[in-house]
Design a protein around this motif. Structure first.
Motif, PDB file in Angstrom:
ATOM      1  N   ASP A  51     -57.894  15.804 -51.025  1.00 44.35           N
ATOM      2  CA  ASP A  51     -58.349  14.375 -50.164  1.00 44.35           C
ATOM      3  C   ASP A  51     -58.533  13.228 -51.176  1.00 44.35           C
ATOM      4  O   ASP A  51     -58.601  12.121 -50.960  1.00 44.35           O
ATOM      5  N   GLU A  52     -59.022  13.693 -52.249  1.00 41.95           N
ATOM      6  CA  GLU A  52     -59.208  12.668 -53.691  1.00 41.95           C
ATOM      7  C   GLU A  52     -57.955  11.744 -53.641  1.00 41.95           C
ATOM      8  O   GLU A  52     -57.891  10.517 -53.992  1.00 41.95           O
ATOM      9  N   ILE A  53     -56.879  12.785 -53.959  1.00 45.55           N
ATOM     10  CA  ILE A  53     -55.556  12.057 -54.190  1.00 45.55           C
ATOM     11  C   ILE A  53     -55.166  11.414 -53.035  1.00 45.55           C
ATOM     12  O   ILE A  53     -54.489  10.284 -53.211  1.00 45.55           O
ATOM     13  N   GLU A  54     -55.141  11.622 -51.846  1.00 46.93           N
ATOM     14  CA  GLU A  54     -54.980  11.146 -50.697  1.00 46.93           C
ATOM     15  C   GLU A  54     -55.747   9.620 -50.605  1.00 46.93           C
ATOM     16  O   GLU A  54     -55.236   8.492 -50.327  1.00 46.93           O
ATOM     17  N   LYS A  55     -57.085   9.722 -50.839  1.00 45.78           N
ATOM     18  CA  LYS A  55     -57.643   8.297 -50.833  1.00 45.78           C
ATOM     19  C   LYS A  55     -57.081   7.355 -51.931  1.00 45.78           C
ATOM     20  O   LYS A  55     -57.261   6.211 -51.645  1.00 45.78           O
ATOM     21  N   LEU A  56     -56.922   7.895 -53.309  1.00 48.01           N
ATOM     22  CA  LEU A  56     -56.270   6.950 -54.057  1.00 48.01           C
ATOM     23  C   LEU A  56     -54.949   6.272 -53.585  1.00 48.01           C
ATOM     24  O   LEU A  56     -54.579   5.163 -53.866  1.00 48.01           O
ATOM     25  N   THR A  57     -53.956   7.275 -53.131  1.00 42.86           N
ATOM     26  CA  THR A  57     -52.764   7.062 -52.397  1.00 42.86           C
ATOM     27  C   THR A  57     -53.029   5.929 -51.391  1.00 42.86           C
ATOM     28  O   THR A  57     -52.424   4.936 -51.447  1.00 42.86           O
ATOM     29  N   GLU A  58     -53.932   6.052 -50.325  1.00 44.43           N
ATOM     30  CA  GLU A  58     -54.020   5.157 -49.306  1.00 44.43           C
ATOM     31  C   GLU A  58     -54.528   3.775 -49.721  1.00 44.43           C
ATOM     32  O   GLU A  58     -53.977   2.559 -49.436  1.00 44.43           O
ATOM     33  N   LYS A  59     -55.264   3.714 -50.838  1.00 49.25           N
ATOM     34  CA  LYS A  59     -55.939   2.631 -51.229  1.00 49.25           C
ATOM     35  C   LYS A  59     -54.634   1.792 -52.075  1.00 49.25           C
ATOM     36  O   LYS A  59     -54.440   0.530 -51.781  1.00 49.25           O
ATOM     37  N   PHE A  60     -53.963   2.138 -52.882  1.00 51.88           N
ATOM     38  CA  PHE A  60     -52.873   1.839 -53.654  1.00 51.88           C
ATOM     39  C   PHE A  60     -51.922   1.412 -52.455  1.00 51.88           C
ATOM     40  O   PHE A  60     -51.342   0.073 -52.605  1.00 51.88           O
ATOM     41  N   MET A  61     -51.335   2.179 -51.688  1.00 53.22           N
ATOM     42  CA  MET A  61     -50.398   1.774 -50.624  1.00 53.22           C
ATOM     43  C   MET A  61     -50.727   0.577 -49.698  1.00 53.22           C
ATOM     44  O   MET A  61     -50.073  -0.283 -49.490  1.00 53.22           O
ATOM     45  N   HIS A  62     -52.278   0.692 -49.570  1.00 50.82           N
ATOM     46  CA  HIS A  62     -52.601  -0.446 -48.636  1.00 50.82           C
ATOM     47  C   HIS A  62     -52.336  -1.722 -49.390  1.00 50.82           C
ATOM     48  O   HIS A  62     -51.909  -2.855 -48.765  1.00 50.82           O
ATOM     49  N   PHE A  92     -47.068   0.804 -57.758  1.00 48.16           N
ATOM     50  CA  PHE A  92     -46.740   2.128 -57.558  1.00 48.16           C
ATOM     51  C   PHE A  92     -46.841   2.571 -58.903  1.00 48.16           C
ATOM     52  O   PHE A  92     -47.366   4.011 -59.075  1.00 48.16           O
ATOM     53  N   GLY A  93     -46.790   2.237 -60.172  1.00 52.34           N
ATOM     54  CA  GLY A  93     -46.953   2.859 -61.210  1.00 52.34           C
ATOM     55  C   GLY A  93     -48.328   2.912 -61.441  1.00 52.34           C
ATOM     56  O   GLY A  93     -48.831   3.861 -62.370  1.00 52.34           O
ATOM     57  N   GLY A  94     -49.185   1.998 -61.043  1.00 50.20           N
ATOM     58  CA  GLY A  94     -50.707   1.968 -61.121  1.00 50.20           C
ATOM     59  C   GLY A  94     -51.335   3.260 -60.314  1.00 50.20           C
ATOM     60  O   GLY A  94     -52.205   3.976 -60.644  1.00 50.20           O
ATOM     61  N   LEU A  95     -50.736   3.435 -59.221  1.00 46.14           N
ATOM     62  CA  LEU A  95     -51.130   4.815 -58.435  1.00 46.14           C
ATOM     63  C   LEU A  95     -50.828   6.163 -59.302  1.00 46.14           C
ATOM     64  O   LEU A  95     -51.781   6.883 -59.466  1.00 46.14           O
ATOM     65  N   ALA A  96     -49.677   6.090 -59.828  1.00 45.66           N
ATOM     66  CA  ALA A  96     -49.276   7.389 -60.758  1.00 45.66           C
ATOM     67  C   ALA A  96     -50.332   7.489 -61.943  1.00 45.66           C
ATOM     68  O   ALA A  96     -50.991   8.586 -62.263  1.00 45.66           O
ATOM     69  N   TYR A  97     -50.593   6.413 -62.548  1.00 44.19           N
ATOM     70  CA  TYR A  97     -51.574   6.589 -63.638  1.00 44.19           C
ATOM     71  C   TYR A  97     -53.115   6.682 -63.206  1.00 44.19           C
ATOM     72  O   TYR A  97     -53.454   7.496 -63.783  1.00 44.19           O
ATOM     73  N   SER A  98     -53.468   6.152 -62.160  1.00 49.63           N
ATOM     74  CA  SER A  98     -54.682   6.438 -61.678  1.00 49.63           C
ATOM     75  C   SER A  98     -54.917   7.898 -60.985  1.00 49.63           C
ATOM     76  O   SER A  98     -56.018   8.370 -61.447  1.00 49.63           O
ATOM     77  N   VAL A  99     -53.921   8.695 -60.498  1.00 46.36           N
ATOM     78  CA  VAL A  99     -54.053  10.083 -60.156  1.00 46.36           C
ATOM     79  C   VAL A  99     -54.022  10.706 -61.248  1.00 46.36           C
ATOM     80  O   VAL A  99     -54.752  11.681 -61.428  1.00 46.36           O
ATOM     81  N   ALA A 100     -53.343  10.512 -62.434  1.00 43.76           N
ATOM     82  CA  ALA A 100     -53.502  11.219 -63.848  1.00 43.76           C
ATOM     83  C   ALA A 100     -54.615  11.092 -64.271  1.00 43.76           C
ATOM     84  O   ALA A 100     -55.460  11.893 -64.685  1.00 43.76           O
ATOM     85  N   ALA A 101     -55.313   9.946 -64.424  1.00 44.34           N
ATOM     86  CA  ALA A 101     -56.555   9.521 -64.990  1.00 44.34           C
ATOM     87  C   ALA A 101     -57.455   9.985 -64.135  1.00 44.34           C
ATOM     88  O   ALA A 101     -58.627  10.631 -64.934  1.00 44.34           O
ATOM     89  N   GLN A 102     -57.564  10.269 -62.978  1.00 50.45           N
ATOM     90  CA  GLN A 102     -58.734  10.887 -62.156  1.00 50.45           C
ATOM     91  C   GLN A 102     -58.694  12.396 -62.607  1.00 50.45           C
ATOM     92  O   GLN A 102     -59.665  12.988 -62.713  1.00 50.45           O
ATOM     93  N   ALA A 103     -57.836  13.111 -62.811  1.00 47.82           N
ATOM     94  CA  ALA A 103     -57.627  14.289 -63.296  1.00 47.82           C
ATOM     95  C   ALA A 103     -58.174  14.454 -64.670  1.00 47.82           C
ATOM     96  O   ALA A 103     -59.142  15.511 -65.139  1.00 47.82           O
TER      97      ALA A 103
END
Length: 161
Positions: A51-62, A92-103
């Motif tokens: 659900d954290e990944i989904e929230k980040l994804t929704e934010k970036f896709m918006h 989109f690159g920012g999304l990948a970076y943000s997901v990895a940075a959250q981990a």
């Protein structure tokens, strides 16, 4: 060298509790225009909830969708919009970076109820916090080129209507 790797059953690593390529999850899915595909190492899924990944994804896709609408309105209709594609790629690159940075941010926390800690508790272990691990994130954005072309033509007509 490759033959040795292909024949390796990784039993020596499995015996001491390491994850091996044989532990990888393989699935098949029917993909459609605008689907996002995320493939990642367990370092992501041990430390970040879906659900954290989904929230980040929704934010970036918006943000990507908003920027696409804004750039298509501001550009003259006869110009090729390379800046729109560049902006989408950056976001989109920012999304990948943000997901990895959250981990990474999660695995350095001592008091986090991480997915790994929750699974450890179910197995009878007392573990708190994130799990330091390597994190690799790969994202793919499925785009149907024929559909994109039709959407671009429609957006060029919209100001005229």
């Amino acid at each position: 060298m490759n033959e040795a790797i292909d024949k390796d059953d990784f039993s020596d690593l499995s015996l001491v509790g390491f994850d091996t390529p044989l532990d990888a999850r393989v699935d098949e899915h029917q993909l459609h225009h605008n689907d996002l595909v995320l493939a990642a190492t367990d370092g992501l899924f041990d430390n970040v909830r879906v659900d954290e990944i989904e929230k980040l994804t929704e934010k970036f896709m918006h943000a990507i969708n908003r920027s696409s609408r804004e750039t298509s309105v501001k550009k003259p209709t006869n110009m090729v919009d390379n800046s729109k594609m560049a902006l989408e790629t950056d976001l989109f690159g920012g999304l990948a970076y943000s997901v990895a940075a959250q981990a990474v941010a999660n695995y350095i926390q001592d008091d986090l109820r991480s997915p790994f800690a929750e699974r450890a508790k179910l197995a009878g272990y007392n573990y708190a916090g994130g799990k330091p691990d390597d994190v690799t994130v790969m994202l793919a954005w499925v785009r149907d080129s024929a559909r994109l072309e039709a959407e671009q033509k429609a957006s060029k007509l919209a100001p005229k209507l």
